[in-house]
Scaffold this active site. Sequence first.
Site, short mmCIF file in Angstrom:
data_model
loop_
_atom_site.label_atom_id
_atom_site.label_comp_id
_atom_site.label_asym_id
_atom_site.label_seq_id
_atom_site.Cartn_x
_atom_site.Cartn_y
_atom_site.Cartn_z
CB ALA A 1 14.33 63.44 33.83
CD GLU B 1 14.34 55.86 32.72
OE1 GLU B 1 15.00 54.80 32.62
OE2 GLU B 1 14.42 56.77 31.88
N GLY C 1 16.69 59.75 30.87
CA GLY C 1 16.49 60.74 29.81
C GLY C 1 17.79 61.08 29.11
CD GLU D 1 13.99 58.06 27.75
OE1 GLU D 1 14.11 58.85 28.71
OE2 GLU D 1 12.91 57.50 27.46
C1 HXC Z 1 18.95 65.09 39.91
C2 HXC Z 1 21.02 64.12 40.13
C3 HXC Z 1 20.69 63.16 39.15
C4 HXC Z 1 19.41 63.24 38.54
C5 HXC Z 1 22.69 62.77 39.83
N1 HXC Z 1 22.26 63.84 40.52
N2 HXC Z 1 21.76 62.35 38.99
N3 HXC Z 1 20.15 65.06 40.51
N4 HXC Z 1 18.56 64.21 38.98
N5 HXC Z 1 19.01 62.42 37.58
C6 HXC Z 1 22.99 64.59 41.54
C7 HXC Z 1 23.15 63.82 42.82
O1 HXC Z 1 21.99 63.94 43.61
C8 HXC Z 1 24.34 64.49 43.44
O2 HXC Z 1 23.95 65.72 44.01
C9 HXC Z 1 25.21 64.83 42.23
O3 HXC Z 1 24.32 64.81 41.10
C10 HXC Z 1 26.30 63.81 42.00
O4 HXC Z 1 25.71 62.53 41.93
P1 HXC Z 1 26.20 61.27 42.81
O5 HXC Z 1 25.06 60.32 42.89
O6 HXC Z 1 26.82 61.73 44.07
O7 HXC Z 1 27.36 60.71 41.85
P2 HXC Z 1 27.87 59.21 41.72
O8 HXC Z 1 28.00 58.56 43.09
O9 HXC Z 1 29.08 59.30 40.86
O10 HXC Z 1 26.72 58.41 40.96
C11 HXC Z 1 26.44 58.75 39.62
C12 HXC Z 1 25.08 58.14 39.21
C13 HXC Z 1 24.00 58.54 40.21
C14 HXC Z 1 25.21 56.60 39.14
C15 HXC Z 1 24.78 58.64 37.80
O11 HXC Z 1 24.03 59.95 40.38
C16 HXC Z 1 22.61 58.16 39.79
O12 HXC Z 1 22.22 56.98 39.88
N6 HXC Z 1 21.83 59.17 39.35
C17 HXC Z 1 20.43 58.96 38.96
C18 HXC Z 1 20.33 58.25 37.63
C19 HXC Z 1 18.88 58.00 37.27
O13 HXC Z 1 18.12 57.32 38.00
N7 HXC Z 1 18.46 58.53 36.14
C20 HXC Z 1 17.10 58.39 35.60
C21 HXC Z 1 16.27 59.58 36.05
S1 HXC Z 1 14.60 59.42 35.60
P3 HXC Z 1 24.50 66.18 45.46
O14 HXC Z 1 23.72 67.41 45.77
O15 HXC Z 1 24.26 65.04 46.40
O16 HXC Z 1 25.96 66.42 45.22
C22 HXC Z 1 14.60 59.83 33.99
C23 HXC Z 1 13.26 59.72 33.34
C24 HXC Z 1 13.29 60.34 31.98
O17 HXC Z 1 15.57 60.16 33.39
C25 HXC Z 1 11.92 60.60 31.49
C26 HXC Z 1 11.89 61.49 30.28
C27 HXC Z 1 12.01 62.93 30.58
#
Ligand code: HXC
Length: 263
Positions: free
Chosen positions: A71, A137, A114, A117
């Site tokens: 998400a 998460e 998400g 999921e």
């Molecule tokens: C918003 C995101 C994002 C996310 C990545 N980006 N994931 N933006 N929401 N979930 C953005 C980064 O901020 C970055 O933007 C660009 O995408 C590239 O990501 P990087 O981190 O620079 O890439 P990398 O170093 O290759 O790392 C990849 C990654 C990391 C390991 C996937 O991005 C990451 O850990 N992302 C978050 C994963 C996460 O926590 N997901 C769960 C979310 S909560 P910029 O502007 O800096 O280029 C969730 C709850 C669901 O899903 C509930 C139900 C709806």
Amino acid sequence: MADDTAVGYENILVEVSAPIATITLNRPKVLNALSPDLIREVNEALGELDADSNVRAVVLTGGARVFAAGADISDMADRTAVDQLQRDQTGRWAGIAAFSKPLIAAVNGYALGGGCELALMCDLIIAGDSARLGQPEINLGIIPGAGGTQRWPRTAGKHAAMEVMLLGAPVTARRAYELGLVNKVVPAEMTITAAQRIARQAAEKAPLAARMAKEAVLKAFETPLAEGLAVERKSFYFLFSTEDQKEGMHAFLEKRRGVFKGK
Ligand code: HXC
């Protein structure tokens, strides 16, 4: 939708190539982060494809590099509990799980939070060898909200589910295969075509039987055995009212391939 049409959405691409369609999540700059608008568009597209009798199976992918990194954290960071409740962020996902035709995820790279999921809501998952599936998460101070805590243990068992939920580290495609989370692991460059091939196979089958089979299997996760068996039995009898049952059985007896109309 007409054949080979890329319909005008902002966050996804939809390509119909009857009898299958492919939905591609398309926010590459943020690794396909699942904004509310993107989820709304996936819901809308699936609703249209469900109603389109020319489409019999759908592939859902994030493209060559990433499935979805979860998400959209920038959309959620400053929200309150009341905001979340009022806009019912995860309620919108119900339409995806309710899609009635075979839905096949083609997962390359990260399928996190998400994103994972969303893949787990699909009926089959084809993973590229680069795929990483997980629920990070816990690293954000939250838990999965679109089914992760329920679908992981039902598929991969309690301990694997606890490992991904509590440690926040993803599993590789190979481990996901061993856990029964994904159906097949293929070289990353083949993932989408492999999923489309499987979608075409599914599309040749009797559509009403596919719908009933899907409904009955999903019931197994929600009901006691006796209730699930009753659903199966009724659907089994119902299918004898369809032209496709007559076609399928007579085709077998006539030693030819059945051609199914979804009637
Ligand atoms: C918003 C995101 C994002 C996310 C990545 N980006 N994931 N933006 N929401 N979930 C953005 C980064 O901020 C970055 O933007 C660009 O995408 C590239 O990501 P990087 O981190 O620079 O890439 P990398 O170093 O290759 O790392 C990849 C990654 C990391 C390991 C996937 O991005 C990451 O850990 N992302 C978050 C994963 C996460 O926590 N997901 C769960 C979310 S909560 P910029 O502007 O800096 O280029 C969730 C709850 C669901 O899903 C509930 C139900 C709806």
